[in-house]
Enzyme design. Sequence first.
Site, PDB file in Angstrom:
ATOM      1  N   ASP A   9      -0.609   3.942   1.414  1.00 13.83           N
ATOM      2  CA  ASP A   9      -2.244   4.245   1.850  1.00 13.83           C
ATOM      3  C   ASP A   9      -3.179   4.034   2.113  1.00 13.83           C
ATOM      4  O   ASP A   9      -3.742   3.910   1.651  1.00 13.83           O
ATOM      5  CB  ASP A   9      -2.941   5.250   0.339  1.00 13.83           C
ATOM      6  CG  ASP A   9      -2.512   4.579  -0.762  1.00 13.83           C
ATOM      7  OD1 ASP A   9      -2.314   3.077  -0.615  1.00 13.83           O
ATOM      8  OD2 ASP A   9      -3.373   4.534  -1.543  1.00 13.83           O
ATOM      9  N   ASP A  14      -3.100  -2.335   1.676  1.00 11.76           N
ATOM     10  CA  ASP A  14      -1.518  -1.659   2.682  1.00 11.76           C
ATOM     11  C   ASP A  14      -1.388  -2.856   4.205  1.00 11.76           C
ATOM     12  O   ASP A  14      -0.509  -2.293   4.140  1.00 11.76           O
ATOM     13  CB  ASP A  14      -2.362  -0.280   2.029  1.00 11.76           C
ATOM     14  CG  ASP A  14      -2.157   0.060   1.418  1.00 11.76           C
ATOM     15  OD1 ASP A  14      -3.355   0.160   0.745  1.00 11.76           O
ATOM     16  OD2 ASP A  14      -1.561   0.545   0.780  1.00 11.76           O
ATOM     17  N   ASN A 157      -8.413  -0.607 -13.858  1.00 10.51           N
ATOM     18  CA  ASN A 157      -8.658  -0.992 -13.035  1.00 10.51           C
ATOM     19  C   ASN A 157      -9.788   0.309 -12.212  1.00 10.51           C
ATOM     20  O   ASN A 157     -11.258   0.076 -11.762  1.00 10.51           O
ATOM     21  CB  ASN A 157      -8.206  -1.787 -11.228  1.00 10.51           C
ATOM     22  CG  ASN A 157      -6.952  -1.039 -10.449  1.00 10.51           C
ATOM     23  OD1 ASN A 157      -6.578  -0.392 -10.921  1.00 10.51           O
ATOM     24  ND2 ASN A 157      -6.705  -1.672  -9.031  1.00 10.51           N
ATOM     25  N   HIS A 239      -3.333  -6.856  -3.259  1.00  6.82           N
ATOM     26  CA  HIS A 239      -1.847  -6.358  -3.869  1.00  6.82           C
ATOM     27  C   HIS A 239      -0.713  -6.312  -3.744  1.00  6.82           C
ATOM     28  O   HIS A 239       0.281  -6.390  -3.945  1.00  6.82           O
ATOM     29  CB  HIS A 239      -2.437  -5.090  -4.510  1.00  6.82           C
ATOM     30  CG  HIS A 239      -4.273  -4.857  -5.856  1.00  6.82           C
ATOM     31  ND1 HIS A 239      -4.057  -5.740  -6.575  1.00  6.82           N
ATOM     32  CD2 HIS A 239      -5.233  -4.343  -5.172  1.00  6.82           C
ATOM     33  CE1 HIS A 239      -5.130  -4.844  -6.910  1.00  6.82           C
ATOM     34  NE2 HIS A 239      -6.165  -4.465  -5.820  1.00  6.82           N
TER      35      HIS A 239
HETATM   36  C1  BDR Z   1      -4.100  -0.340  -5.210  1.00  6.29           C
HETATM   37  O1  BDR Z   1      -5.226   0.701  -5.142  1.00  6.29           O
HETATM   38  C2  BDR Z   1      -5.318   0.920  -3.747  1.00  6.29           C
HETATM   39  O2  BDR Z   1      -6.909   0.566  -4.165  1.00  6.29           O
HETATM   40  C3  BDR Z   1      -4.628  -0.563  -3.207  1.00  6.29           C
HETATM   41  O3  BDR Z   1      -4.324  -0.673  -2.202  1.00  6.29           O
HETATM   42  C4  BDR Z   1      -3.561  -1.021  -4.278  1.00  6.29           C
HETATM   43  O4  BDR Z   1      -2.581  -0.067  -4.039  1.00  6.29           O
HETATM   44  C5  BDR Z   1      -4.207  -0.853  -6.713  1.00  6.29           C
HETATM   45  O5  BDR Z   1      -4.859  -1.100  -7.557  1.00  6.29           O
HETATM   46 CA    CA Z   2      -2.586   0.761  -1.234  1.00 12.21          CA
END
Ligand code: BDR
Ligand code: CA
Length: 325
Positions: A9, A14, A157, A239
């Site tokens: 996404d 990404d 988060n 990430h």
């Molecule tokens: C995930 O959420 C998105 O904001 C980032 O692309 C990652 O895949 C981290 O929590």
């Molecule tokens: Ca992502």
Amino acid sequence: MEKIILDCDPGHDDAIAILLAAGNPNIDLLGITTVSGNHNVENTTRNALAVCTAYGVKVPVAKGSPGPMIADQVLAIEIHGETGLDGPVLPPASFDLDKRHAVDFIIETVMAHEPKTVTLVPVGPYTNIGLAIRKEPRIIERVKRVVAMGGAYTRGNITPAAEFNIYADAEAADVMFRANWDVTMIGLDLTQTQALATPDLQNRVRAIGGSISKFVLDIWEFIATTHGGLLQIDYPAIHDACCVAALIDPTIITTEKADIRVETAGRWTRGMTVCNFEKMGGMHHFGGTASEQTDFRHTVAMKLDHPKFCDLIVDSLERLTKQKT
Ligand code: BDR
Ligand code: CA
């Protein structure tokens, strides 16, 4: 050579996952599928196409689900901005989408390859994966493994308990973790505290020069404001690229076995990935009784070798830069 489908996404991290995969000779990127998550699926698809156009990534891109399987849509605009990829300037996409829906692309690609040769790498909400399992359950035994960014065994988060990709489609995540295939969860415990774009990495990327280097630095410049401001992370978290890195070089992460369950009903904990670690010696049982126990068939990422991770990112960006010139 790892054959992968990157389900994403884009999304700042990404986009780096796309570049890491496209630039590494040990990854065969069979296709990119998109999903609603960081922004709506129109924007995440446009961003995926734009990244591929700008940096010569010639793989099929298939547009996927516009929203979660059951829940209401949740986006991460406060983190990734109004376009889903605010900050860098990208050219308009100049090639066509694959004609298939992402769910069909995943199913057809997996079924067309030899059993146990295709790895799924979901790094957005797992909606496409959940729907693909529902539409064609035979993919479960056909896929080699799933290496997913999402979840956490410590804290979330988007809520205190939940990580964004799981929270945004907890039912899809539940379907994915309950399927009887090999899943590695690379969660926030690793990505948000260890996979950071430190000044040293940023300097190495700056030294590459050229448009790809600038794109990645612009990504980090933007995301530093939201990761640093809202989430209080010292440096931008990369990430999603961790999943690709772990496939290129499995020694880059250490792991532990666990039984992972997704909370879909909790009042305060919806989207939480509850991890029963094997190292607890089988002391904990879901539901409190041994009869509820399962095997510890999931894998949880614990520690990242940051220097090796940085080397892989720099290496891919250098290769893509050379290919472009
Ligand atoms: C995930 O959420 C998105 O904001 C980032 O692309 C990652 O895949 C981290 O929590
Ligand atoms: Ca992502």
